[in-house]
Design a protein around this motif. Structure first.
Motif, short mmCIF file in Angstrom:
data_model
loop_
_atom_site.label_atom_id
_atom_site.label_comp_id
_atom_site.label_asym_id
_atom_site.label_seq_id
_atom_site.Cartn_x
_atom_site.Cartn_y
_atom_site.Cartn_z
N LYS A 1 7.09 -2.07 -8.26
CA LYS A 1 6.68 -2.78 -7.03
C LYS A 1 7.28 -4.18 -6.99
N ASP B 1 2.10 1.75 -3.47
CA ASP B 1 1.02 2.33 -4.29
C ASP B 1 0.86 3.82 -4.02
N GLU C 1 0.84 -1.22 0.00
CA GLU C 1 0.00 0.00 0.00
C GLU C 1 0.87 1.26 0.00
#
Length: 296
Positions: A206, A197, A194
């Motif tokens: 990622k 992101d 998260e």
């Protein structure tokens, strides 16, 4: 007989005809593709032969320095480093140096192949539940089927030699690195993802900037298990023409040479312990480093 009476359509004649059909088609396939397959694997054979010749031609003091240096870089432990060097000295003293170099060559090449193929497959599994459901049963079969069973088609396709043995070793040894790569990436903390992101990281960033680095301890555990399983195939691979420590072990079994079998068996055990300790210690250091950096 009871089974055949319950299912008369699967009588012995039908089963025999089906087996003949399978055997005939497989023979036709091997005749049609044999030369193409040999040409495809020829670069791999050349590399394996070159690497084996390099190890055998290199003077033993240089090999000992390389082994000691790699053990120190991996483990950072003087006991493991000295133990590795002493083990190779004893292997040379007892006249098993050339066979050990041949075994080291095929295990090294097999491990490189397993890493090059297994890690991408593990990453693919981690990014798709559907791919995981497809690949997992294949890995189960590869791990549970007796090695002699898949030696049959490999030998029929490529004959007796180094490449069939290398392929057999890879089939047996690749599942752990695939499974643990998949597991390591899936175990990455959701909060970390998260945060990635939130910083606007792309899927590629990622994967290679967050997930793979955090999964490295699990990946190295997979490498460790792959090396161990590759070493366990040394004796079986010797049955199809792979030179190394497995050949004298096989000869000892055939002729009841106890001393020969024990000495070469212990050399295989020594290699397994060295690889296991170095790779395990490196994985633990890597995990401690990641944890320490995360706490900072």
């Amino acid at each position: 007989m009871e089974f055949l009476t319950e299912f008369p359509s699967l009588g012995r004649a039908d089963l025999s005809a089906m087996r003949r059909w399978i055997d005939g088609n497989f023979r036709e396939f091997t005749r049609a593709t044999g030369e193409a397959l040999e040409a495809f694997f020829n670069p791999l054979l050349k590399f394996l032969v070159w690497f084996e010749d390099l190890l055998q031609a290199t003077p033993w003091p240089i090999i000992l320095l390389v082994i000691g240096g790699l053990a120190w870089l991996g483990a950072r432990d003087w006991k493991i480093t000295i133990g590795s060097v002493v083990a190779f000295v004893l292997i040379g003293v007892f006249g098993m140096w050339e066979d050990t170099m041949s075994t080291l060559a095929i295990i090294s090449v097999a491990t490189i192949l397993c890493i090059a193929i297994g890690i991408p497959i593990g990453i693919l599994m981690s990014r798709s539940d559907r791919m995981q459901s497809i690949i997992t049963p294949i890995l189960d079969v590869m791990q549970t089927i007796p090695s002699f069973v898949y030696l049959i088609p490999v030998v029929m396709l490529l004959g007796i030699g180094k490449v069939p043995g290398l392929i057999a070793v890879c089939i047996y040894a690749i599942p752990p690195i695939v499974r643990l790569t998949n597991l390591g990436i899936r175990l990455v903390d959701a909060d970390v993802m998260e945060a990635a992101d939130a910083f606007g990281a792309s899927p590629r960033q990622k994967l290679f900037g967050v997930q793979v680095p955090l999964a490295l301890p699990n990946i190295f555990a997979g490498v460790n298990q792959t090396i161990m399983m590759a070493l366990s195939m040394v004796v079986i691979a010797s049955m199809i023409g792979v030179q190394g420590l497995g050949v004298p072990v096989l000869r000892a079994i055939s002729n009841q040479y106890l001393a020969l079998g024990l000495m070469n068996g212990l050399a295989i055990v020594a290699l397994a312990i060295i690889f296991d300790r170095v790779s395990q210690t490196y994985g633990k250091r890597l995990q401690a480093y990641r944890t320490g950096r995360g706490n900072d």
